[in-house]
Design a protein around this motif. Structure first.
Motif, short mmCIF file in Angstrom:
data_model
loop_
_atom_site.label_atom_id
_atom_site.label_comp_id
_atom_site.label_asym_id
_atom_site.label_seq_id
_atom_site.Cartn_x
_atom_site.Cartn_y
_atom_site.Cartn_z
N UNK A 191 0.81 -1.21 0.00
CA UNK A 191 0.00 0.00 0.00
C UNK A 191 0.85 1.27 0.00
N UNK A 192 2.06 1.17 0.55
CA UNK A 192 2.98 2.31 0.58
C UNK A 192 4.40 1.82 0.36
N UNK A 193 5.23 2.73 -0.16
CA UNK A 193 6.66 2.44 -0.27
C UNK A 193 7.45 3.72 -0.03
N UNK A 194 8.35 3.66 0.94
CA UNK A 194 9.21 4.78 1.26
C UNK A 194 10.65 4.29 1.18
N UNK A 195 11.28 4.58 0.05
CA UNK A 195 12.64 4.10 -0.21
C UNK A 195 12.65 2.57 -0.11
N UNK A 196 13.33 2.01 0.90
CA UNK A 196 13.44 0.55 1.02
C UNK A 196 12.44 -0.02 2.03
N UNK A 197 11.48 0.78 2.46
CA UNK A 197 10.47 0.31 3.40
C UNK A 197 9.13 0.16 2.71
N UNK A 198 8.47 -0.97 2.94
CA UNK A 198 7.15 -1.22 2.39
C UNK A 198 6.13 -1.28 3.52
N UNK A 199 4.90 -0.86 3.23
CA UNK A 199 3.78 -1.08 4.15
C UNK A 199 2.80 -2.00 3.44
N UNK A 200 2.56 -3.17 4.05
CA UNK A 200 1.72 -4.20 3.45
C UNK A 200 0.45 -4.36 4.28
N UNK A 201 -0.68 -4.38 3.59
CA UNK A 201 -1.96 -4.62 4.25
C UNK A 201 -2.49 -5.99 3.83
N UNK A 202 -3.24 -6.67 4.75
CA UNK A 202 -3.77 -6.16 6.02
C UNK A 202 -2.72 -6.17 7.14
N UNK A 203 -3.10 -5.60 8.26
CA UNK A 203 -2.33 -5.59 9.51
C UNK A 203 -1.18 -4.60 9.51
N UNK A 204 -1.09 -3.74 8.48
CA UNK A 204 -0.10 -2.65 8.50
C UNK A 204 1.31 -3.18 8.78
N UNK A 205 1.74 -4.18 8.01
CA UNK A 205 3.03 -4.82 8.20
C UNK A 205 4.12 -4.00 7.50
N UNK A 206 5.18 -3.68 8.22
CA UNK A 206 6.31 -2.96 7.63
C UNK A 206 7.39 -3.95 7.21
N UNK A 207 7.86 -3.84 5.99
CA UNK A 207 8.88 -4.72 5.44
C UNK A 207 10.09 -3.88 5.05
#
Length: 275
Positions: free
Chosen positions: A142-158
């Motif tokens: 759902x989001x990407x900030x440089x090398x960080x991803x936000x994955x839904x559901x559960x707002x998981x940061x990768x």
């Protein structure tokens, strides 16, 4: 895999024989696919990780974190014990991550020790380790900030620097996350706390032959068939797509507006400008 590609190209080009020249051309296309795939792929060495269980004394407490033995920093999110204070003796898990550049540590407070320590102050704690299991989680970026991803559901940061991946996800990609989760008495349906994300991969992928149906030279965005979108940067070096070109596309399932697949690699097989 290569034999499948070989057969696919022969079918696409309408080959009926297996002369040396034809085989050379097929092998050349396969080599181009492999080279393009390697350019898109960013593989990092996985960290060497060790977990141990120890005792320590809380030496500092702040709003966001606490410090054990004046060295190990523990975030509030990793504290499962209430009403801690400076001087408390605690059991904690210590996860060490080592790679070529640095050594990192992550601790989690497990319990408070009330009994006398005796001579075991610096020894490892004989406690029951939390139950863990490997669980696959399906989600969408759902989001990407440089090398960080936000994955839904559960707002998981990768963090892409800390996981194994053979491609770089973008917003809309459907992923399968291989995780290690902790299971305890409050876990329902095996949904425990995520301790580590080990690997990410596409939920679905496909390799097929298609026709370029549109290409915007200014935006460098094109479409293959009706459902696959691609960017020129993932095309074979030097290739400028044209409507009508026959291409081999290695694509993954991705929610890109009108399109449900995103190509990771595009290699031309037949170009209209050369026919």
């Amino acid at each position: 895999m290569l034999s499948f590609i070989h057969t696919l190209i022969k079918y696409t080009l309408g080959y009926k024989s297996s002369s040396k020249d034809e085989s050379d051309e097929i092998n050349s296309v396969i080599a181009r696919i492999e080279n393009a795939y390697e350019e898109e792929t960013r593989k990092g060495e996985r960290s060497n990780k060790d977990t141990s269980y120890k005792r320590g004394i809380i030496t500092l407490i702040t709003t966001d974190y606490l410090v054990v033995d004046e060295f190990y920093v523990c975030d509030v999110a990793n504290i499962s014990v209430n009403n801690l204070k400076v001087g408390d003796k605690v059991c904690y898990s210590l996860l060490m991550e080592r790679d070529n550049h640095e050594e990192k540590h992550k601790i989690k407070i497990i319990s408070v020790i009330n009994e006398s320590w005796g001579d075991a102050e610096n020894s490892e704690v004989d406690i029951v380790k939390p139950q863990t299991l490997t669980r696959c989680i399906v989600g969408k970026v759902m989001e990407r900030k440089n090398r960080l991803l936000v994955v839904e559901p559960n707002n998981i940061t990768v963090n892409l620097n800390k996981v194994e991946s053979e491609f770089i996800p973008v917003i809309g990609d459907w992923l399968q996350l291989e995780t290690e989760v902790e299971i305890d008495e409050v876990s329902y349906n095996l949904n425990g706390e995520i301790l580590e994300i080990k690997k990410i991969q596409p939920l679905r992928s496909r390799l097929d032959v298609g026709t370029v149906t549109s290409f915007d030279l200014t935006k460098e965005i094109g479409v293959i068939g009706k459902d696959t979108v691609f960017n020129k940067r993932i095309c074979e070096s030097g290739y400028i797509p044209c409507v009508g070109d026959k291409v081999i596309s290695d694509s993954i399932e991705s929610d890109q507006g009108f399109y449900t697949w995103r190509s990771l690699t595009v290699v031309p097989v037949l170009q209209v400008s050369f026919t």
